[in-house]
Design an enzyme around this catalytic site. Structure first.
Site, PDB file in Angstrom:
ATOM      1  N   GLY A  51       0.812  -1.222   0.000  1.00  0.00           N
ATOM      2  CA  GLY A  51       0.000   0.000   0.000  1.00  0.00           C
ATOM      3  C   GLY A  51       0.839   1.263   0.000  1.00  0.00           C
ATOM      4  N   THR A  52       2.066   1.147  -0.462  1.00  0.00           N
ATOM      5  CA  THR A  52       2.994   2.285  -0.481  1.00  0.00           C
ATOM      6  C   THR A  52       2.443   3.455  -1.292  1.00  0.00           C
ATOM      7  OG1 THR A  52       4.558   0.496  -0.887  1.00  0.00           O
ATOM      8  CG2 THR A  52       5.471   2.725  -0.656  1.00  0.00           C
ATOM      9  N   HIS A  80      11.660   1.391  -0.027  1.00  0.00           N
ATOM     10  CA  HIS A  80      11.369   0.041   0.477  1.00  0.00           C
ATOM     11  C   HIS A  80      12.568  -0.502   1.253  1.00  0.00           C
ATOM     12  CE1 HIS A  80       7.665  -0.309  -1.664  1.00  0.00           C
ATOM     13  NE2 HIS A  80       8.182  -0.468  -2.862  1.00  0.00           N
ATOM     14  N   SER A 110      -0.173  -9.766  -4.259  1.00  0.00           N
ATOM     15  CA  SER A 110      -0.026  -8.509  -4.978  1.00  0.00           C
ATOM     16  C   SER A 110       1.346  -8.452  -5.683  1.00  0.00           C
ATOM     17  CB  SER A 110      -0.174  -7.353  -3.995  1.00  0.00           C
ATOM     18  OG  SER A 110      -0.104  -6.128  -4.655  1.00  0.00           O
ATOM     19  N   SER A 128      -8.010   9.703  -2.761  1.00  0.00           N
ATOM     20  CA  SER A 128      -7.175   8.533  -2.455  1.00  0.00           C
ATOM     21  C   SER A 128      -8.001   7.245  -2.452  1.00  0.00           C
ATOM     22  CB  SER A 128      -6.457   8.717  -1.110  1.00  0.00           C
ATOM     23  OG  SER A 128      -7.398   8.870  -0.076  1.00  0.00           O
ATOM     24  N   MET A 172      -8.027   6.330  -7.673  1.00  0.00           N
ATOM     25  CA  MET A 172      -6.617   6.030  -7.962  1.00  0.00           C
ATOM     26  C   MET A 172      -6.486   5.087  -9.151  1.00  0.00           C
ATOM     27  SD  MET A 172      -4.694   6.050  -4.263  1.00  0.00           S
ATOM     28  CE  MET A 172      -3.149   5.462  -4.928  1.00  0.00           C
TER      29      MET A 172
END
Ligand code: A3P
Length: 284
Positions: free
Chosen positions: A42-43, A94, A121, A219, A224
Site C-alpha cells: 500500500g505504499t 522500500h 499482490s 485517495s 486512484m
C-alpha cells in the site's frame, strides 16, 4: 551491500550497487517525510494520502516519482532536487530500516499489510512488469518459496516488519496498517495529518471536514485506479494488469493453497513473535 555496515539487501530488478550507494549518500533533512514499506503493502496509497495532506488536497503534477522519488531507484540526487522550500519533501523507500537515512527531526511513515495479500499482490506486480522481471509467466508457487525464505527484493518481509514495528513508538515514526486504512480511511488520514503536524489536522477538520472528504475521494481505490500517474510511461503495464489492481483484503484466498496460507500464518507467528508484530492482523 552497505559498505559501511556490511549489511546486504536483495535489490529490485533494474537496480545495481551504484544505486544503493547513491541512496545511502542521501542525508535526511529535518523536514523530510519518508514513506517506507515493504513492496506491495500500500505504499502508493500512503504516498498519495501523505502528499494530499501536505499539499492541502492538490494532487501532484505528472507521474508520481517526479514528485516523490524512490530513493533506491532514483538516487540521492533526484531526492536532493525536489524543492522543499515550501512543502516538506516526500521520499519513498522500500529499504529495510537499517538502510534508511535517519534524522531525528525527519518523519517516517511505515505501512504494513497482511503478508499473504502482499505476496499475491507481488505476484501480479511481477506479471505486470514482465519485461523488467524478464518473465511472462511467473510461478506463484516458486515465488511463495522464495518469499518465505526472504530471497526476494528487500529481503524477508517478516524481518522488514519486525524492525519497523519495534520502532513504532519512536516520536518520528508512524506505523500504519493497510487493512485499517481500508476499514476507516478518514480515521487513518486524520492520524497521518496529526503525525505530520497539528496544523495539517486542523486544516482537514475545518469547514466540516471539507478537505478531509476531498482527500478521502482522491485517495479512494476508484479514483486512484482511474488515474494513470503511478508508473512511468516506459514501464507501461498490460491493460488487464493495472498497477492499482484490486485493492482488496483477503485476495490471497483466490491464489494461495490452504497449506500455503497456514504455513504463512505459522511463519508470521514464529518470526514476528518477539517483536509482537505477529498480532497485527488478529482482528482481520
Ligand atoms: P493489489 O495488488 O492487492 O490490488 P504498493 O503501492 O506498495 O505497490 O501496493 C500496491 C497495492 O496497493 C495493490 O494491491 C494496489 O491495488 C493497492 N492499492 C493502491 N491504492 C489503493 C487504494 N486507494 N485502495 C486500496 N488499495 C490500494
Amino acid at each position: 551491500k552497505d559498505s559501511a555496515s556490511g549489511e546486504e539487501v536483495y535489490f529490485p530488478a533494474g537496480c545495481e550497487q551504484a544505486d544503493l550507494d547513491s541512496a545511502l549518500r542521501y542525508t535526511a533533512k529535518n523536514r523530510d517525510v519518508f514513506v517506507c514499506s515493504y513492496p506491495k503493502t500500500g505504499t502508493t496509497w500512503l504516498l498519495n494520502m501523505t502528499w494530499l495532506v501536505i499539499h492541502r488536497g492538490h494532487p501532484f503534477p505528472g507521474f508520481l516519482r517526479k514528485s516523490m522519488p524512490m530513493l533506491e531507484f532514483d538516487g540521492c540526487e533526484a531526492a536532493e532536487l525536489i524543492d522543499d522550500s515550501e512543502f516538506p519533501r516526500c521520499i519513498k523507500t522500500h529499504l529495510p530500516y537499517n538502510f534508511v537515512p535517519k534524522n531525528p527531526r525527519a518523519k517516517y511513515l511505515y505501512i504494513a499489510r497482511n503478508p499473504k495479500d502482499a505476496l499475491v499482490s507481488y505476484f501480479f506486480h511481477i506479471k505486470g512488469f514482465a519485461s523488467l522481471y524478464q518473465t511472462e509467466d511467473p510461478d506463484i508457487n516458486k515465488l511463495y518459496d522464495l518469499y518465505m525464505k526472504g530471497e526476494v527484493e528487500f529481503n524477508s518481509y517478516f524481518d522488514h516488519i519486525n524492525i519497523w514495528y519495534e520502532h513504532r513508538n519512536d516520536p518520528n515514526v508512524m506505523f500504519l496498517l493497510y487493512e485499517d486504512v481500508k476499514q476507516d480511511p478518514r480515521k487513518e488520514i486524520l492520524k497521518i495529518a496529526k503525525f505530520l503536524g497539528e496544523e495539517y489536522e486542523s486544516d482537514l477538520k475545518a469547514e466540516n471536514g471539507k478537505l478531509l472528504e476531498k482527500i478521502v475521494e482522491l485517495s479512494s481505490f476508484k479514483h486512484m485506479q482511474s488515474a494513470n500517474i503511478w508508473v512511468s510511461t516506459e514501464n507501461k503495464r498490460p491493460k488487464d494488469l493495472p498497477f492499482i489492481r484490486k485493492g482488496k483484503t483477503g485476495d490471497w484466498k483466490n491464489h494461495l493453497t490452504t497449506r500455503q496460507a497456514s504455513d504463512m500464518n505459522q511463519a508470521l507467528k514464529e518470526r514476528c513473535n518477539e517483536s509482537g508484530a505477529c498480532h497485527l492482523w488478529d482482528k482481520y
